[in-house]
Design a protein around this motif. Structure first.
Motif, PDB file in Angstrom:
ATOM      1  N   ALA A 293       0.832  -1.194   0.000  1.00 45.21           N
ATOM      2  CA  ALA A 293       0.000   0.000   0.000  1.00 45.21           C
ATOM      3  C   ALA A 293       0.870   1.248   0.000  1.00 45.21           C
ATOM      4  O   ALA A 293       0.578   2.230  -0.689  1.00 45.21           O
ATOM      5  CB  ALA A 293      -0.918   0.002   1.215  1.00 45.21           C
ATOM      6  N   PHE A 294       1.956   1.202   0.749  1.00 44.39           N
ATOM      7  CA  PHE A 294       2.876   2.341   0.791  1.00 44.39           C
ATOM      8  C   PHE A 294       3.493   2.575  -0.584  1.00 44.39           C
ATOM      9  O   PHE A 294       3.580   3.709  -1.071  1.00 44.39           O
ATOM     10  CB  PHE A 294       3.954   2.072   1.839  1.00 44.39           C
ATOM     11  CG  PHE A 294       4.918   3.209   2.032  1.00 44.39           C
ATOM     12  CD1 PHE A 294       4.458   4.479   2.341  1.00 44.39           C
ATOM     13  CD2 PHE A 294       6.283   3.014   1.898  1.00 44.39           C
ATOM     14  CE1 PHE A 294       5.340   5.529   2.504  1.00 44.39           C
ATOM     15  CE2 PHE A 294       7.165   4.059   2.067  1.00 44.39           C
ATOM     16  CZ  PHE A 294       6.699   5.313   2.365  1.00 44.39           C
ATOM     17  N   PHE A 295       3.882   1.481  -1.212  1.00 41.07           N
ATOM     18  CA  PHE A 295       4.427   1.538  -2.581  1.00 41.07           C
ATOM     19  C   PHE A 295       3.428   2.217  -3.509  1.00 41.07           C
ATOM     20  O   PHE A 295       3.759   3.146  -4.244  1.00 41.07           O
ATOM     21  CB  PHE A 295       4.715   0.105  -3.041  1.00 41.07           C
ATOM     22  CG  PHE A 295       5.386  -0.017  -4.380  1.00 41.07           C
ATOM     23  CD1 PHE A 295       6.747  -0.249  -4.467  1.00 41.07           C
ATOM     24  CD2 PHE A 295       4.659   0.059  -5.547  1.00 41.07           C
ATOM     25  CE1 PHE A 295       7.365  -0.377  -5.690  1.00 41.07           C
ATOM     26  CE2 PHE A 295       5.273  -0.066  -6.770  1.00 41.07           C
ATOM     27  CZ  PHE A 295       6.631  -0.285  -6.839  1.00 41.07           C
ATOM     28  N   ASN A 296       2.195   1.754  -3.451  1.00 42.26           N
ATOM     29  CA  ASN A 296       1.176   2.295  -4.346  1.00 42.26           C
ATOM     30  C   ASN A 296       0.914   3.762  -4.050  1.00 42.26           C
ATOM     31  O   ASN A 296       0.692   4.557  -4.967  1.00 42.26           O
ATOM     32  CB  ASN A 296      -0.118   1.501  -4.212  1.00 42.26           C
ATOM     33  CG  ASN A 296       0.049   0.091  -4.709  1.00 42.26           C
ATOM     34  OD1 ASN A 296       1.095  -0.260  -5.211  1.00 42.26           O
ATOM     35  ND2 ASN A 296      -0.989  -0.720  -4.554  1.00 42.26           N
ATOM     36  N   PHE A 297       0.923   4.096  -2.748  1.00 41.21           N
ATOM     37  CA  PHE A 297       0.674   5.477  -2.367  1.00 41.21           C
ATOM     38  C   PHE A 297       1.742   6.395  -2.963  1.00 41.21           C
ATOM     39  O   PHE A 297       1.431   7.418  -3.586  1.00 41.21           O
ATOM     40  CB  PHE A 297       0.686   5.566  -0.840  1.00 41.21           C
ATOM     41  CG  PHE A 297       0.619   6.959  -0.309  1.00 41.21           C
ATOM     42  CD1 PHE A 297      -0.593   7.640  -0.283  1.00 41.21           C
ATOM     43  CD2 PHE A 297       1.745   7.593   0.165  1.00 41.21           C
ATOM     44  CE1 PHE A 297      -0.654   8.927   0.189  1.00 41.21           C
ATOM     45  CE2 PHE A 297       1.684   8.874   0.640  1.00 41.21           C
ATOM     46  CZ  PHE A 297       0.481   9.550   0.652  1.00 41.21           C
ATOM     47  N   LEU A 298       3.005   5.998  -2.810  1.00 43.01           N
ATOM     48  CA  LEU A 298       4.090   6.810  -3.370  1.00 43.01           C
ATOM     49  C   LEU A 298       3.972   6.900  -4.882  1.00 43.01           C
ATOM     50  O   LEU A 298       4.104   7.960  -5.481  1.00 43.01           O
ATOM     51  CB  LEU A 298       5.442   6.190  -2.999  1.00 43.01           C
ATOM     52  CG  LEU A 298       5.868   6.300  -1.553  1.00 43.01           C
ATOM     53  CD1 LEU A 298       7.223   5.636  -1.374  1.00 43.01           C
ATOM     54  CD2 LEU A 298       5.958   7.756  -1.141  1.00 43.01           C
TER      55      LEU A 298
ATOM     56  N   GLY B 115      -3.770  -4.448   2.447  1.00 40.23           N
ATOM     57  CA  GLY B 115      -3.493  -3.421   1.451  1.00 40.23           C
ATOM     58  C   GLY B 115      -4.740  -2.651   1.046  1.00 40.23           C
ATOM     59  O   GLY B 115      -4.716  -1.432   0.941  1.00 40.23           O
ATOM     60  N   ASP B 116      -5.842  -3.361   0.848  1.00 37.91           N
ATOM     61  CA  ASP B 116      -7.072  -2.699   0.414  1.00 37.91           C
ATOM     62  C   ASP B 116      -7.569  -1.708   1.459  1.00 37.91           C
ATOM     63  O   ASP B 116      -8.302  -0.773   1.141  1.00 37.91           O
ATOM     64  CB  ASP B 116      -8.162  -3.734   0.120  1.00 37.91           C
ATOM     65  CG  ASP B 116      -7.964  -4.370  -1.235  1.00 37.91           C
ATOM     66  OD1 ASP B 116      -7.161  -3.820  -2.011  1.00 37.91           O
ATOM     67  OD2 ASP B 116      -8.593  -5.407  -1.521  1.00 37.91           O
ATOM     68  N   TYR B 117      -7.179  -1.937   2.697  1.00 37.19           N
ATOM     69  CA  TYR B 117      -7.612  -1.024   3.742  1.00 37.19           C
ATOM     70  C   TYR B 117      -7.035   0.368   3.494  1.00 37.19           C
ATOM     71  O   TYR B 117      -7.664   1.375   3.784  1.00 37.19           O
ATOM     72  CB  TYR B 117      -7.155  -1.563   5.104  1.00 37.19           C
ATOM     73  CG  TYR B 117      -7.564  -0.699   6.257  1.00 37.19           C
ATOM     74  CD1 TYR B 117      -8.889  -0.701   6.720  1.00 37.19           C
ATOM     75  CD2 TYR B 117      -6.651   0.141   6.872  1.00 37.19           C
ATOM     76  CE1 TYR B 117      -9.262   0.104   7.758  1.00 37.19           C
ATOM     77  CE2 TYR B 117      -7.030   0.947   7.914  1.00 37.19           C
ATOM     78  CZ  TYR B 117      -8.340   0.923   8.355  1.00 37.19           C
ATOM     79  OH  TYR B 117      -8.728   1.725   9.385  1.00 37.19           O
ATOM     80  N   PHE B 118      -5.818   0.416   2.956  1.00 35.50           N
ATOM     81  CA  PHE B 118      -5.169   1.702   2.761  1.00 35.50           C
ATOM     82  C   PHE B 118      -5.339   2.250   1.352  1.00 35.50           C
ATOM     83  O   PHE B 118      -5.613   3.415   1.145  1.00 35.50           O
ATOM     84  CB  PHE B 118      -3.659   1.580   3.035  1.00 35.50           C
ATOM     85  CG  PHE B 118      -3.336   1.183   4.433  1.00 35.50           C
ATOM     86  CD1 PHE B 118      -3.520   2.070   5.476  1.00 35.50           C
ATOM     87  CD2 PHE B 118      -2.853  -0.080   4.712  1.00 35.50           C
ATOM     88  CE1 PHE B 118      -3.215   1.704   6.768  1.00 35.50           C
ATOM     89  CE2 PHE B 118      -2.545  -0.440   5.998  1.00 35.50           C
ATOM     90  CZ  PHE B 118      -2.733   0.445   7.030  1.00 35.50           C
ATOM     91  N   GLN B 119      -5.142   1.411   0.363  1.00 31.43           N
ATOM     92  CA  GLN B 119      -4.971   1.914  -1.000  1.00 31.43           C
ATOM     93  C   GLN B 119      -5.356   0.820  -1.981  1.00 31.43           C
ATOM     94  O   GLN B 119      -5.269  -0.351  -1.672  1.00 31.43           O
ATOM     95  CB  GLN B 119      -3.492   2.296  -1.182  1.00 31.43           C
ATOM     96  CG  GLN B 119      -3.124   2.962  -2.455  1.00 31.43           C
ATOM     97  CD  GLN B 119      -3.506   4.419  -2.473  1.00 31.43           C
ATOM     98  OE1 GLN B 119      -4.640   4.740  -2.287  1.00 31.43           O
ATOM     99  NE2 GLN B 119      -2.575   5.314  -2.693  1.00 31.43           N
ATOM    100  N   GLU B 120      -5.744   1.240  -3.174  1.00 34.00           N
ATOM    101  CA  GLU B 120      -6.091   0.272  -4.208  1.00 34.00           C
ATOM    102  C   GLU B 120      -4.847  -0.429  -4.739  1.00 34.00           C
ATOM    103  O   GLU B 120      -3.726  -0.016  -4.469  1.00 34.00           O
ATOM    104  CB  GLU B 120      -6.737   1.002  -5.377  1.00 34.00           C
ATOM    105  CG  GLU B 120      -8.216   1.202  -5.246  1.00 34.00           C
ATOM    106  CD  GLU B 120      -8.706   1.989  -6.430  1.00 34.00           C
ATOM    107  OE1 GLU B 120      -9.481   1.448  -7.209  1.00 34.00           O
ATOM    108  OE2 GLU B 120      -8.287   3.136  -6.567  1.00 34.00           O
ATOM    109  N   GLY B 121      -5.065  -1.448  -5.552  1.00 33.38           N
ATOM    110  CA  GLY B 121      -3.946  -2.119  -6.197  1.00 33.38           C
ATOM    111  C   GLY B 121      -3.322  -1.207  -7.253  1.00 33.38           C
ATOM    112  O   GLY B 121      -3.956  -0.286  -7.751  1.00 33.38           O
TER     113      GLY B 121
END
Lengths: 800, 313
Positions: free
Chosen positions: A382-387, A588-594
Motif C-alpha cells: 500500500a505504501f508503494f502504491n501510495f508513493l 493493502g485494500d484497507y489503505f490503497q487500491e492495487g
C-alpha cells in the motif's frame, strides 16, 4: 436524379475496391419513395418531461453560463476524471438483416470450420507468444551479459589501479544509453507501450477500446523497449510486457491481416469484429502469463480474474490450449538455445527453481508467521502504491513532454547505477565463492581474494537472477545488513521506476523486494531462537515474502496464487501462499487500491468493475442516462447524417433509429440502433436510395464490407459528400440493429450495470412507455459513479 | 550358475592367471601382494597367455566361526576360490588406499599422494564387477556384488569412489594416475616461489611483503584463475590456493585498500543531485497539463453530485 450520380465526386481514400465498385454504387435502399422528412438535430432533441426550465436553459447556453459563473473549465489532471478518448468495444452482436442473410448462406460445414480455425488461431497465438518470450529472454541475457562483463572488467582494472569513479560513470552511462533508446521509442513512437501493459489489457478485456493498444507497432516497441529497459539495469521485469505482447499477437493473428503493414492474408475474415477479437485477446494474455512464469493454469486464471467478463467452457479450454502451447514453445526453443534440445525444463521466463529440499518444508506453527508476513507485505504494498500514485500524478501534470520523459528515464537509470555502486562500494559483507559458481558476475572489490561482495550479487545482476539467488542461496550467503539496505533502496528505486515512459513490468521488482525482506525475516527468526536454524530456512521465507509483497502491490488473488505455485513447482506451498496473498490483499485494500487499478483510474479509463457501486439502487436510468439523444430517421437525409457525424463537440457512436408512426405531431418511436462505424461504411459506399433507382445492376452491400473496414474505420472528415448528394436519402433498415436492448426509465443503476457487464453492451436505450427514446446509457455514464471517501461520488468527463 | 563342479570336496584349485602388464613397479599395493603366494587376477584379454597354477588354499583356515557356518552350505552355492582371492585383494588395497587418504586430509594432499592407490583399487573392483568370465567360466560379479541386501563391497567402493570424484583429482594427475601432470607441476613451482617469498619477508613489516611478493602472488593467482576457467583444478590446488589467499589477505592484510572514497562520493552525489534539479525545473518551468472538462448532456442538471448527496442525507 441521374444528374446527381454524374456529379458524384467521391474521394474515398480508403476505398480501393476498383473501378467496378466505383461505377456501380452499392445499393440497399428500398425503392419506395417516402415523404422525406428532415429532422435537424434540433428537432430530434427529446426533452424529458422531468426537465425543469432551468435545466433546459443550461442545456442551451452552457458556454455562457460557465464563463459567467467563473467555473473552471480546465482543471489539473486527477484521478476523478473520465477521458473522452476511450470508447467501448462492441461485444454485442449486431443482428441486422445482412447478418441474418450471411448466416443463412453459411453451411453447417462452414460453422464447423470456424470452430476448427478458432483452435488453430489459439495454437498460433501460443506458439508465437512463446517465440517472442524466447527472443526477449535470449536478447536480455546476451546484452546484459555483455554489459556486466564490460563493467566488471573495468571495475577489476580500476580497483587495483585507482579511479573507481570512472567505473561508476561507465556503469551509469551504459545504463542511461540503453534506457535512452528504450525510452525514445516508447515516448516518441508509441506511448501506449509504456509500463507493464497489464492495466491496458485489463481495460481491453473489460470492454474499453484503448486506442492503439493492440497494434503491431505497439508490439514491436514493447518488445524492443523491454529488452532495453532490463538491459539498462532499471528495477523492472519483462513479465508484464510479455502479457501485453501475447495480447497484441492474439489480436493480430486472429484478424489474419495487419493493417499497419497493409497485408491481408484473406483468412479468418469471420473474426474481424470486437466480439471474436476480445476472446482471442484473452487467450493471448493467458499465453503471455504462461510464457512469463511457466504457469499455464495461472495464465488461464489470470484471464479469468483480470479480464474476461464473458466466459464459457469452450473458451476456457481454448485459452488453456494456447497457454500450454506457449509454455511448451518457450521451453523447447530455450532448450535448443542451451544446447540441450528436448530437455523441457525451462517453462518460463522466470524460473523460481525447485523448492524440494527438506529444509523447505513448512510446519503448522509457521502459518501464523506467514500470515504476519502477508500483513507486512500488504502494508508495504500500500505504501508503494501510495508513493507511486503521487509520483504518477506529478508525471502526468508536469513531465508530459516526450523529451522530458526520455530524460527522466535516463536519470533514473543513472541513479540506479549510482545507488547500486555506492552500496557495493561501501559494503563490507564478503562471502566466500561458492563451489557451484552460482554467481555469474562475482565482484571482489575490496574483499579478500577468493571472496566476493555479497551486495554485488543482488545489484550486479538482472533482477530475475537476483530473485533466484535470494530464494536458493544457502543460509549465510547474505548478512542482514546487506538485505535490509537492499530492500530499502530497491523499494524506492522500483517505486520510482514504475510509470516511466519505458516498457517494463512490476512483477519482478516486487518479487525481489519481497524476497529480500522475506529472507531477512528468515535470518532474524533463525537468530532469535537457537533451534530455529533447523526450520527457518531463509529461502522459504524469501518466497513467502516475495508472494506477500507482490500481492500487496498488484492485489491479484486466485491467479497469483496459482502462478506462484506453478512457478515454484510445489503444490504444498499452495496453502501458505494463498493465506499470505489473502492477508496482503485485505491489509493493502484497507489503505490503497492495487497498483493496476490505480493506474487505470489515473488514466481516466471508464472501467466497469464487477459490481455496481454499493448503495446505488436509488439511482435510476433516468438520472444515469445521457439526454437528449441524437436520433436518426429510418430513412434519413445524407446531409443530416454527415452533419451529425461531423459534429466534433458530440462524438457519439450509436444512434437510435426512430420511425414516424403517423402524422407529424406524433413523436417518433424507436425501431433500431445504428453505429457510427456502420454509417461511415454506408456513406463510403454511397448507399443512397436515389442511386439505387438509377442503377440496373446492383451489388448489395455485404457484411464483408463492414469487416474490411474494421477496426480502423475512416474518420468522417475523409469522406467527402457533394452538395447534391447531401440531398439524397439513406435507408437504414437493413443495417441497423433492429432489436437493441432497452430499459424503462425507472430501472435502477445496478440493474443497468448488470446488463452492461453481463452482455457487454455498448449502448442501452432508455425508452418511455410508448417506446419513445428518452435517453441513452453508455459505459461512461455508468463508470462515473464510484464509491469514494464520502460515499457515492461522480467522476467528471474530460478531454484528454 | 557357471561355477565349476569338478574336484568336489578335495583340494580347491584356483586357476590363476598372471598378467605381465598388471604388476606395476610404481604400484605400492601391487608390490605388497606380490609378496603373497597369491597373484592378481587379470582381465581376460590375456587369457591366451595364462599360466595355470594350483596353490593350496583352505577357506576355513583364517576364518572365524561365521565362516564355518557358511562352509556348511551345499557346494554349488559355495564361493569360488577365485572370487575369494579377488575379495581379499580388494580388502588389502582398500586398506592401503584409506591409510593413504587419512593423513592427506589436512592440508589436502589427496591427489598427490593417493592417486596410485586409487588406481590399483579401481582395477580390482573392475575385475570384480566385469561380467567377463574368469578361468573356469566363472564371474564374481554376481556372487560378490549382488548376492545380498547389504552389497558391502559395492558400498565400500562407492564411498571411496565418491571421495575420488569429489576431489576432482583426475584433472591434476597424468592419465595413468601415476603422478602430477605438467600443469600441476608448473602450478606447484609457482606456489613454492610464493611461499618462499612469504617466508622470506614474514618477519617485520608486512607492507614490505605485500610489495615484494606481489608479483609472485599475482602470477600464481592469475594462473589459478586461468585454470579455474578451464576447470583443470583439483582439491589439492584449490586448497593450497585458498591457504595462500588467506595468508595474503588475512594474515598479511595485503588486500586492496578502500582509497577513493572521496571521488566516488563526489561523483555519486552529483548523479543523485541531477534528478532533483530535473524535477524542480520541470515543476517550475513546465506548464501544468490541464484537462478540459466536458459537460455531458443530462436529463438532470450537472450538479447531480449535489443531488446525490441531497438524496443520501
Amino acid at each position: 436524379m441521374a444528374n446527381i450520380t454524374k456529379k458524384v465526386s467521391w474521394s474515398s481514400r480508403g476505398d480501393e475496391s476498383g473501378a467496378a465498385g466505383e461505377e456501380t454504387p452499392l445499393l440497399n435502399g428500398s425503392e419506395q419513395s417516402r415523404p422525406l422528412r428532415q429532422m435537424s438535430s434540433g428537432s430530434t432533441v427529446f426533452q424529458i418531461g422531468r426537465l425543469s426550465t432551468v435545466d433546459l436553459e443550461e442545456e442551451i447556453t452552457t458556454e455562457e453560463q460557465d464563463s459567467a459563473r467563473g467555473r473552471p473549465k480546465e482543471i489539473p489532471h486527477n484521478e476523478k476524471l473520465l477521458s473522452l478518448k476511450f470508447e467501448s468495444l462492441d461485444y454485442d452482436n449486431i443482428e441486422n438483416q445482412l447478418f441474418l442473410e450471411e448466416e443463412r448462406r453459411m453451411s453447417f460445414m462452414a460453422f464447423r470450420c470456424l470452430e476448427i480455425s478458432r483452435w488453430v488461431i489459439c495454437g498460433l497465438i501460443g506458439f508465437l507468444t512463446g517465440l517472442i518470450a524466447c527472443f526477449i529472454d535470449i536478447m536480455v541475457e546476451q546484452l546484459a551479459g555483455l554489459k556486466y562483463r564490460l563493467i566488471k572488467e573495468n571495475i577489476v582494472k580500476f580497483t587495483e589501479a585507482g579511479g573507481l569513479s570512472i567505473s561508476l560513470l561507465l556503469w551509469a552511462a551504459l545504463n542511461s544509453f540503453c534506457v535512452m533508446f528504450g525510452a525514445i521509442i516508447v515516448a516518441f513512437f508509441e506511448p501506449i507501450a509504456a509500463g507493464s501493459g497489464i492495466p491496458q489489457i485489463k481495460c481491453f478485456l473489460n470492454g474499453v477500446k484503448i486506442p492503439r493498444v493492440v497494434r503491431l507497432k505497439t508490439l514491436v516497441v514493447k518488445v524492443v523497449g523491454v529488452i532495453f529497459s532490463v538491459v539498462g539495469g532499471l528495477a523492472v521485469g519483462k513479465e508484464g510486457p510479455m502479457i501485453h505482447s501475447g495480447a497484441v499477437l492474439a489480436a493480430g493473428v486472429s484478424q489474419g491481416r495487419s493493417t499497419s503493414l497493409k497485408k491481408d492474408f484473406k483468412i479468418f475474415e469471420y473474426f474481424r469484429r470486437d466480439t471474436e477479437k476480445r476472446d482471442f485477446v484473452s487467450a493471448g494474455a493467458a499465453a503471455g502469463v504462461s510464457a512469463a512464469f511457466g504457469a499455464p493454469v495461472g495464465g488461464v486464471l489470470f484471464s479469468l480474474e483480470e479480464g474476461a467478463s464473458f466466459w464459457n467452457q469452450m473458451l476456457t479450454w481454448r485459452i488453456f490450449f494456447a497457454s500450454m502451447i506457449s509454455t511448451f514453445t518457450l521451453n523447447f526453443f530455450l532448450s535448443i538455445y542451451e544446447n540441450k534440445p528436448g530437455d523441457l525444463s525451462n517453462p518460463g521466463l522466470i524460473n523460481f527453481g525447485r523448492f524440494e529440499s527438506e529444509a523447505m518444508e513448512y510446519n503448522l506453527y509457521e502459518i501464523p508467521l506467514f500470515i504476519a508476513m502477508g500483513a507486512i507485505g500488504g502494508g508495504l504494498g500500500a505504501f508503494f502504491n501510495f508513493l507511486n500514485y503521487w509520483l504518477t500524478i506529478f508525471r502526468i501534470r508536469y513531465v508530459h513532454r516526450p523529451c522530458l520523459q526520455v530524460i527522466e528515464a535516463m536519470l533514473v537509470a543513472a541513479v540506479n547505477a549510482t545507488v547500486a555502486f555506492i552500496l557495493i562500494y561501501f559494503s563490507t559483507d564478503c562471502q566466500p565463492l561458492g563451489p557451484d559458481q552460482s554467481e555469474e558476475y562475482p565482484l571482489q572489490l575490496f574483499c579478500a581474494d577468493g571472496e566476493f561482495n555479497a551486495m554485488a550479487t543482488t545489484f550486479f545482476n538482472t533482477p530475475e537472477k537476483s530473485v533466484r539467488s535470494l530464494f536458493h542461496n544457502p543460509t549465510g550467503t547474505y548478512n542482514s545488513l546487506t538485505l535490509g539496505l537492499f530492500t530499502v533502496t530497491y523499494f524506492f528505486l522500483a517505486c520510482w521506476t514504475y510509470g516511466l515512459a519505458v516498457s517494463a513490468g512490476v512483477f519482478i521488482p516486487s518479487l525481489l523486494i519481497g524476497a529480500a525482506w522475506g529472507r531477512l525475516c528468515g535470518i532474524l527468526l533463525a537468530s532469535t531462537t537457537s533451534t530455529a536454524s533447523m526450520w527457518a530456512d531463509p529461502g522459504k521465507y524469501a518466497l513467502i515474502g516475495a508472494a506477500a509483497q507482490l500481492g500487496g502491490i498488484v492485489r491479484m488473488t486466485l491467479s497469483l496464487t496459482v502462478i506462484m505455485m506453478e512457478a515454484t513447482g510445489n503444490v504444498t506451498y499452495g496453502l501458505p501462499i494463498m493465506l499470505v496473498l489473502m492477508t496482503a490483499k485485505i491489509v493493502g485494500d484497507y489503505f490503497q487500491e492495487g497498483l493496476y487499478d490505480l493506474h487505470i483510474k489515473l488514466g481516466s479509463v471508464p472501467f466497469l468493475h464487477g459490481e455496481a457501486p454499493a448503495t446505488s439502487h436509488w439511482l435510476t436510468a433516468r438520472e444515469v442516462m445521457s439526454s437528449p439523444v441524437t436520433c436518426l430517421n429510418r430513412i434519413e437525409k445524407v446531409g443530416t447524417i454527415v452533419d451529425t457525424l461531423s459534429n466534433t463537440s458530440t462524438n457519439h457512436n450509436g444512434f437510435p433509429v426512430v420511425v414516424q408512426v403517423s402524422g407529424d405531431d406524433e413523436p417518433a418511436k424507436l425501431c433500431g440502433l445504428i453505429l457510427r462505424s456502420q454509417l461511415i461504411v454506408l456513406l463510403k459506399h454511397k448507399v443512397f436510395v436515389e442511386l439505387a433507382r438509377s442503377r440496373l445492376t446492383q451489388r448489395k452491400l455485404q457484411l464483408k464490407d463492414f469487416r474490411d473496414a474494421y477496426p480502423r474505420f475512416p474518420p468522417i472528415q475523409s469522406i467527402h459528400v457533394s452538395q447534391d448528394e447531401r440531398e439524397c436519402m439513406m435507408d437504414l433498415t437493413e443495417f441497423m440493429n433492429p432489436t437493441p436492448y432497452t430499459v424503462p426509465q425507472d430501472t435502477s443503476l445496478p440493474r443497468v450495470f448488470k446488463l452492461f457487464r453481463a452482455l457487454g453492451l455498448r449502448h442501452l436505450v432508455v425508452v418511455d412507455d410508448d417506446n419513445r427514446v428518452v435517453g441513452l446509457v453508455t459505459r461512461k455514464d455508468l463508470a462515473r459513479y464510484h464509491v469514494g471517501k464520502h460515499g457515492l461520488e461522480e467522476l467528471l468527463l474530460a478531454q484528454t | 550358475m557357471s561355477l565349476h563342479r569338478y574336484n568336489l570336496g578335495l583340494l580347491l584349485i584356483i586357476l590363476n592367471i598372471y598378467s605381465l602388464g598388471l604388476i606395476d613397479a610404481l604400484n605400492a599395493t601391487a608390490s605388497d601382494s606380490a609378496a603373497n603366494p597369491l597373484q592378481a587376477p587379470s582381465d581376460h584379454s590375456h587369457g591366451s597367455s595364462a599360466v595355470v597354477s594350483s596353490p593350496v588354499y583352505k577357506p576355513a583356515v583364517d576364518s572365524s566361526y561365521w565362516i564355518n557356518l557358511l562352509s556348511s552350505f551345499p557346494d554349488d552355492l559355495e564361493f569360488s576360490e577365485y572370487c575369494t582371492e579377488l575379495l581379499r585383494l580388494f580388502g588389502q588395497r582398500y586398506v592401503a588406499f584409506v591409510n593413504c587418504l587419512v593423513p592427506a586430509a589436512r592440508p589436502v594432499r589427496v591427489c598427490q599422494n593417493c592417486s596410485p592407490g586409487y588406481s590399483s583399487l579401481s582395477e580390482v573392483f573392475l575385475n570384480i564387477s566385469s561380467d567377463k568370465l574368469g578361468p573356469a567360466n566363472e564371474s564374481c560379479r554376481d556372487s560378490i556384488l549382488r548376492s545380498d541386501r547389504l552389497m558391502l563391497v559395492f558400498l565400500l567402493y562407492g564411498s571411496l569412489d565418491t571421495i575420488w570424484k569429489k576431489s576432482n583429482c583426475k584433472q591434476c594427475v597424468t592419465t595413468d594416475l601415476t603422478g602430477p601432470n605438467n600443469d600441476t607441476l608448473y602450478y606447484l613451482t609457482l606456489l613454492n616461489q610464493t611461499i618462499t617469498c612469504f617466508e622470506k619477508y614474514k618477519e617485520g613489516n608486512h607492507t614490505e611483503l605485500c610489495k615484494n611478493c606481489k608479483n609472485a602472488y599475482k602470477g600464481l593467482n592469475d594462473l589459478y584463475s586461468g585454470m579455474e576457467k578451464n576447470s583443470t583444478l583439483c582439491i589439492d590446488l584449490e586448497d593450497s590456493m585458498n591457504m595462500t589467499r588467506k595468508l595474503w589477505s588475512k594474515n598479511f592484510a595485503c588486500s586492496l585498500p578502500r582509497e577513493e572514497t572521496i571521488p566516488v562520493i563526489a561523483v555519486s552525489s552529483f548523479m543523485l543531485f541531477l534528478p532533483i534539479i530535473f524535477y524542480l525545473s520541470s515543476f517550475l518551468h513546465s506548464e501544468q497539463k490541464k484537462r478540459k472538462l466536458i459537460h455531458p448532456k443530462r436529463a438532470k442538471s450537472h450538479t447531480s453530485l449535489m443531488n446525490i448527496q441531497d438524496k443520501q442525507s
